[in-house]
Structures are given as structure tokens and as C-alpha cells.
Write an enzyme that holds these catalytic residues in place. Structure first.
Site, PDB file in Angstrom:
ATOM      1  CG  HIS A   8     158.995  -0.418 -88.938  1.00  0.00           C
ATOM      2  ND1 HIS A   8     158.150  -0.576 -90.026  1.00  0.00           N
ATOM      3  CD2 HIS A   8     160.259  -0.574 -89.427  1.00  0.00           C
ATOM      4  CE1 HIS A   8     158.869  -0.820 -91.109  1.00  0.00           C
ATOM      5  NE2 HIS A   8     160.149  -0.821 -90.777  1.00  0.00           N
TER       6      HIS A   8
ATOM      7  CG  ASP B 236     162.566   2.544 -94.621  1.00  0.00           C
ATOM      8  OD1 ASP B 236     163.587   2.876 -94.001  1.00  0.00           O
ATOM      9  OD2 ASP B 236     162.201   1.354 -94.749  1.00  0.00           O
TER      10      ASP B 236
ATOM     11  CG  HIS C  51     161.384  -2.227 -94.447  1.00  0.00           C
ATOM     12  ND1 HIS C  51     162.675  -1.716 -94.351  1.00  0.00           N
ATOM     13  CD2 HIS C  51     161.502  -3.545 -94.705  1.00  0.00           C
ATOM     14  CE1 HIS C  51     163.538  -2.705 -94.534  1.00  0.00           C
ATOM     15  NE2 HIS C  51     162.864  -3.824 -94.759  1.00  0.00           N
TER      16      HIS C  51
ATOM     17  CG  ASP D  72     165.531   0.654 -96.067  1.00  0.00           C
ATOM     18  OD1 ASP D  72     164.926   1.567 -96.665  1.00  0.00           O
ATOM     19  OD2 ASP D  72     165.150   0.181 -94.976  1.00  0.00           O
TER      20      ASP D  72
HETATM   21  N1  Q9C Z   1     166.082  -9.522 -88.894  1.00  0.00           N
HETATM   22  C1  Q9C Z   1     163.735  -0.097 -90.955  1.00  0.00           C
HETATM   23  O1  Q9C Z   1     164.221  -0.066 -92.073  1.00  0.00           O
HETATM   24  N2  Q9C Z   1     163.583  -7.273 -90.097  1.00  0.00           N
HETATM   25  N3  Q9C Z   1     163.450  -1.267 -90.347  1.00  0.00           N
HETATM   26  C2  Q9C Z   1     164.438  -7.689 -91.171  1.00  0.00           C
HETATM   27  C3  Q9C Z   1     166.279  -9.080 -90.240  1.00  0.00           C
HETATM   28  C4  Q9C Z   1     162.778  -6.114 -90.253  1.00  0.00           C
HETATM   29  C5  Q9C Z   1     163.702  -2.528 -90.998  1.00  0.00           C
HETATM   30  C6  Q9C Z   1     164.980  -9.078 -91.008  1.00  0.00           C
HETATM   31  C7  Q9C Z   1     163.431  -4.958 -90.940  1.00  0.00           C
HETATM   32  C8  Q9C Z   1     163.014  -3.661 -90.335  1.00  0.00           C
HETATM   33  C9  Q9C Z   1     163.510   1.147 -90.187  1.00  0.00           C
HETATM   34 ZN    ZN Z   2     163.430   0.134 -93.873  1.00  0.00          ZN
END
Ligand code: Q9C
Ligand code: ZN
Length: 343
Positions: free
Chosen positions: A162, A198, A200, A287
Site C-alpha cells: 500500500h 494479497d 487488498h 489474507d
Molecule cells: N483497521 C495489508 O494487508 N485497514 N494491509 C483495515 C482495520 C486496512 C491491510 C481495517 C487494511 C490494510 C498489507
Molecule cells: Zn492485505
């Protein structure tokens, strides 16, 4: 498969993040890497520390101003008040749309907002050291591939995909996959493919290479209409200028089954093959696992063996870079299953 892990990852150990307006314990924890290390050891994989310094590659991916900020962010935070040692800084204001990005504010929280895409990227005293060690692992993997190693796994944290050229976000500080790709190009590769699996969308990696044809970016992820990072990752983002046609997004709805996910993987792999890359970087987020606490795909642990098998079939020197995966206790088995499938 050879694995690279730096014990410095544990220096990045923030306590909490925000989730639906509440402060909750961090999902992205040192224990994630510890579970991975334990499973690698149990299956007899050789684990090494990074042996190459990423200092000369970092400026090829990130802006000098962002790197300076990240390197000094904790000192800056303590300079405001030494008592901040036990407080986590979070941004609360961002320069969206009509606001200016070209003047670095003197106010620390405003500066943090300038270099962040969200308030979801917790920082701690050792965050820079941990992130730098992750980048060192990525360039070490590139060095080993250029010396003839078939595949190298980097168990890096914090994750990276990200993070853009000049911002952090989604738990990510330095874009390890982009750094690995740049290191491969610096070592003589002509064309590199980055395949991001991933849950996301890898908005940082996409944006870094969006206008370039030497690095193909392909991503399978939760549809950004409902899933983080929300503001990038749609199917109509295909690249710009020289990079037109060198970006492929395969968004899938939350709840997608393993069968449908593997159909998307097939399309992704065929695009990687068509690119004629001399090396592959995999942004290996785990994930997509059904048991993940913040994600909504339905892969089971044995499915990660199948993923490793399909990646191996691409026949390329491959750097696998750990990204997300928040079912910490199952993360070791899921990561090691990819390596077993690849073997
Ligand atoms: N605060 C990666 O998997 N926020 N990043 C989720 C919880 C964003 C995930 C809500 C999740 C980012 C690298
Ligand atoms: Zn992720």
C-alpha cells in the site's frame, strides 16, 4: 526454498490501530513473523538474514522527502514532547484534492497526514529500522535470484504494497515488492512482473509502476467498491502513457470462493507469461485465507499449496514477499504451504 528474515522486524511493534472508530490491538503484529519463522524451521527451510543494503535502491522507489520523513519520524515525534515515547502518533488531516502537497507543514501531525493515505498505519520507535530491514531483505532476494537462485521468500514486516512513492498506508511503510522489482532491473533484468495476490489491492505498487512498460503489475483483490483501499484497484485501470496495457486489475467480490479465485489466478498468470518477464515478484498476502479476521475471501490452507504450484509453473526466478495475513496462528502454515507447492 531459501528464506530471508531479519530479527529487526520485531522493532516495529505499535500497540493499537483504529477500527470502526475504536482503538483496537494491532492486527499486524511481530507474532505474525514468528509463526512464519517457526513453520519454516519446522519444514527445514534455510533462513538467512539480509546481506545487501537497500540504500541505493530506496530512492528509485520512494521520494527523498518521504524517506527523510520516515527515517526521522520518531525523533520528530519525541522532539515535540519526550513523553510521546509511550504515545502513538496518528494523522487527522490530509491534503485531499484542492489542497496543496508541495509545502511541507511545520506542524508534525499535518506533516504525518501529508505522508499518509489513512490513519491505519501505526508507528513505533523502531518502525524505520524494521521497514529498512524489510527493504534489505527484498534487495537481498533480488541479488540471490541474479546469482541463479530459483526462488527466495522474504518474511518481511511491516508489509509494503500500500506504500506509494511518497506515502505510507494500510500498515505499509516501504514498498518491498517495488524495491525488489527495481533491484532486479538494476541487476540486469529487462522486464519484471509483479503479481499481487494479497486480499487488498496493491495501490502503492500500481501507482509506482503505472506509467511504465518494464514492470507489469497484476493484482487479484477484493473489489475496491467495498474493500480497502477503496480508491484504487478497479478493472478499468490499465496503465498510462508508456505503461498503457501494463496494469491488470482483477477485482473480485467479497465472499469469493476458492474456485473463482483460482480462475482469476489463471488469467493473472497468463498475463505474466505474455509479458515475457525475466523475473517475477509475488506480493504474497495470505489474507485471502477464510479465517482472516479483516478479509472476506474463502481460501483454505491446502489452497496455498495449489497457489505455490501455479507460481512455480510460470518458470521464472521468483521473489516471494510477505504482505498481509492476519490469522497469525495459521500464517506460518499458509506461507509455508506456498513454498511447499512451489518446490
Ligand atoms: N483497521 C495489508 O494487508 N485497514 N494491509 C483495515 C482495520 C486496512 C491491510 C481495517 C487494511 C490494510 C498489507
Ligand atoms: Zn492485505
Amino acid at each position: 526454498m531459501l528464506a530471508i528474515v531479519s530479527p529487526s522486524h520485531a522493532l516495529h511493534a505499535p500497540q493499537h490501530e483504529f477500527f470502526r472508530g475504536e482503538r483496537v490491538p494491532c492486527f499486524e503484529t511481530p507474532s505474525r513473523a514468528e509463526y512464519v519463522l517457526a513453520e519454516l524451521a519446522a519444514r527445514g527451510h534455510e533462513v538467512r538474514a539480509p546481506h545487501v543494503d537497500s540504500a541505493d535502491v530506496l530512492p528509485r522507489v520512494h521520494s527523498a522527502a518521504y524517506l527523510h520523513f520516515l527515517q526521522t519520524v520518531w525523533q520528530q515525534w519525541l522532539a515535540i514532547d519526550p513523553a510521546n515515547a509511550s504515545v502513538q502518533p496518528f494523522p487527522s488531516v490530509w491534503p485531499v484534492r484542492t489542497l496543496r502537497h508541495d509545502v511541507e507543514p511545520d506542524n508534525f501531525i499535518a506533516r504525518l497526514g501529508l505522508y499518509s493515505m489513512d490513519n491505519g498505519t501505526p508507528l513505533a520507535a523502531g518502525s524505520w529500522q524494521a521497514a529498512k530491514a524489510g527493504a534489505d531483505a527484498a534487495v537481498s532476494a533480488a541479488a540471490l535470484l541474479s546469482q541463479g537462485e530459483r526462488a527466495v521468500f522474504c518474511a518481511t514486516r511491516p508489509p509494503g504494497h500500500h506504500a506509494g512513492a511518497d506515502f505510507m498506508g494500510g500498515y505499509c511503510l516501504l514498498n518491498n515488492a517495488a524495491i525488489a522489482a527495481e533491484a532486479l532491473l538494476a541487476r540486469g533484468c529487462q522486464r519484471v512482473a509483479v503479481l499481487d495476490v494479497d486480499y487488498h489491492h496493491g495501490n502503492g505498487t500500481q501507482s509506482i509502476f503505472y506509467a511504465r512498460s518494464d514492470v507489469l503489475f497484476v493484482s487479484i483483490h477484493g473489489d475496491p467498491r467495498t474493500e480497502y483501499p477503496f480508491y484504487l484497484g478497479h478493472a478499468d485501470e490499465t496503465g498510462s502513457g508508456e505503461g498503457a496495457g501494463f496494469n491488470l486489475n482483477l477485482p473480485l467480490p467479497a465472499g469469493t470462493s476458492a474456485d473463482r479465485w483460482f480462475a482469476a489466478l489463471e488469467a493473472a498468470c497468463q498475463r505474466v507469461t505474455a509479458h515475457g518477464a525475466d523475473a517475477l515478484v509475488v506480493s504474497l498476502g495470505l489474507d485471502t485465507y477464510a479465517g482472516d479476521p479483516i478479509s472476506k475471501f474463502a481460501l483454505q490452507s491446502p489452497d496455498f499449496v495449489r497457489l505455490g504450484q501455479r507460481l512455480h509453473l510460470l518458470g521464472l526466478p521468483t521473489a516471494l514477499i510477505l504482505e498481509g495475513g492476519y490469522a497469525a496462528q495459521e500464517l506460518g502454515v499458509n506461507a509455508a504451504n506456498v513454498l511447499s507447492g512451489f518446490a
